[in-house]
Enzyme design. Structure first.
Site, PDB file in Angstrom:
ATOM      1  N   GLU A   1       0.816  -1.218   0.000  1.00 28.51           N
ATOM      2  CA  GLU A   1       0.000   0.000   0.000  1.00 28.51           C
ATOM      3  C   GLU A   1       0.850   1.268   0.000  1.00 28.51           C
ATOM      4  OE1 GLU A   1      -3.636  -0.399   2.300  1.00 28.51           O
ATOM      5  OE2 GLU A   1      -3.336   1.644   3.030  1.00 28.51           O
ATOM      6  N   ASP A   2       1.946   1.252   0.741  1.00 27.70           N
ATOM      7  CA  ASP A   2       2.683   2.500   0.980  1.00 27.70           C
ATOM      8  C   ASP A   2       4.049   2.593   0.312  1.00 27.70           C
ATOM      9  OD1 ASP A   2       0.605   3.321   2.578  1.00 27.70           O
ATOM     10  OD2 ASP A   2       1.573   2.803   4.468  1.00 27.70           O
TER      11      ASP A   2
END
Ligand code: ZN
Length: 181
Positions: free
Chosen positions: A65-66
């Site tokens: 996600e990051d």
């Protein structure tokens, strides 16, 4: 040779490297790895060290996600089970934030037990962070909304692990009192 210990160390090292430039949103701007090791430690304790996939998943849960991590890379390095678990708790960042938040509430009931335990630990860590180091610029209303939303997400994660559930409830109750929810 203890392969579990090797894998766990590699996952910790990998998570720290992937998130090297990332800080928590809170005013203290703690290194992001502190969130990941907190989640992993909670999961390890709650399962009495019996689920390596879950603990490694905890360390790596925000990589896709990051960071620029691809799921295939996780599968290659840490196995398909870890990659699939991380995928289960990864939001689709192409969607607007409010849609992503709604989807977390709607899809969590259908996730695996491991994903639900990870969600519990993740939201517990986030609620604790909100109190010790609230994000600069967040209004009281936004902080309250987060507390209410976090409880909605984990509602379907109950009945699986008393220890994790109690830790979430303690953080949730404190946060509710703290922000007068
Ligand atoms: Zn997280």
């Amino acid at each position: 040779m203890n392969n579990d210990l090797v894998k766990l160390s590699q996952a910790t090292d990998y998570a720290a490297r992937q998130h090297i430039a990332q800080r928590r949103k809170g005013e203290r701007a703690e290194p992001y790895i502190n969130h990941l090791t907190e989640v992993a430690a909670m999961l390890a304790e709650a399962t009495e060290g019996a689920d390596l996939v879950l603990v490694i998943g905890g360390l790596l849960h925000d990589t896709v996600e990051d960071t620029d991590t691809r799921p295939e890379e996780l599968a290659q390095r840490f196995g398909r089970e870890v990659a699939d678990l991380v995928q289960e708790v990864t939001d689709d960042k192409s969607l607007p934030k409010d849609v992503r938040k709604r989807l977390q509430v709607e899809t969590t009931p259908h996730k695996s037990v491991r994903a639900k335990l990870l969600k519990l630990a993740d939201k517990t860590s986030n609620l604790r962070g909100l109190m010790t180091s609230p994000p600069a610029g967040w209004t009281r209303e936004r902080l309250r909304d987060y507390v209410v939303w976090a409880e909605q997400v984990v509602r379907s994660c109950r009945g699986l692990n008393p220890r994790l559930e109690a830790q979430f409830d303690a953080a949730y109750d404190t946060a509710r009192r703290h922000f007068s929810v």
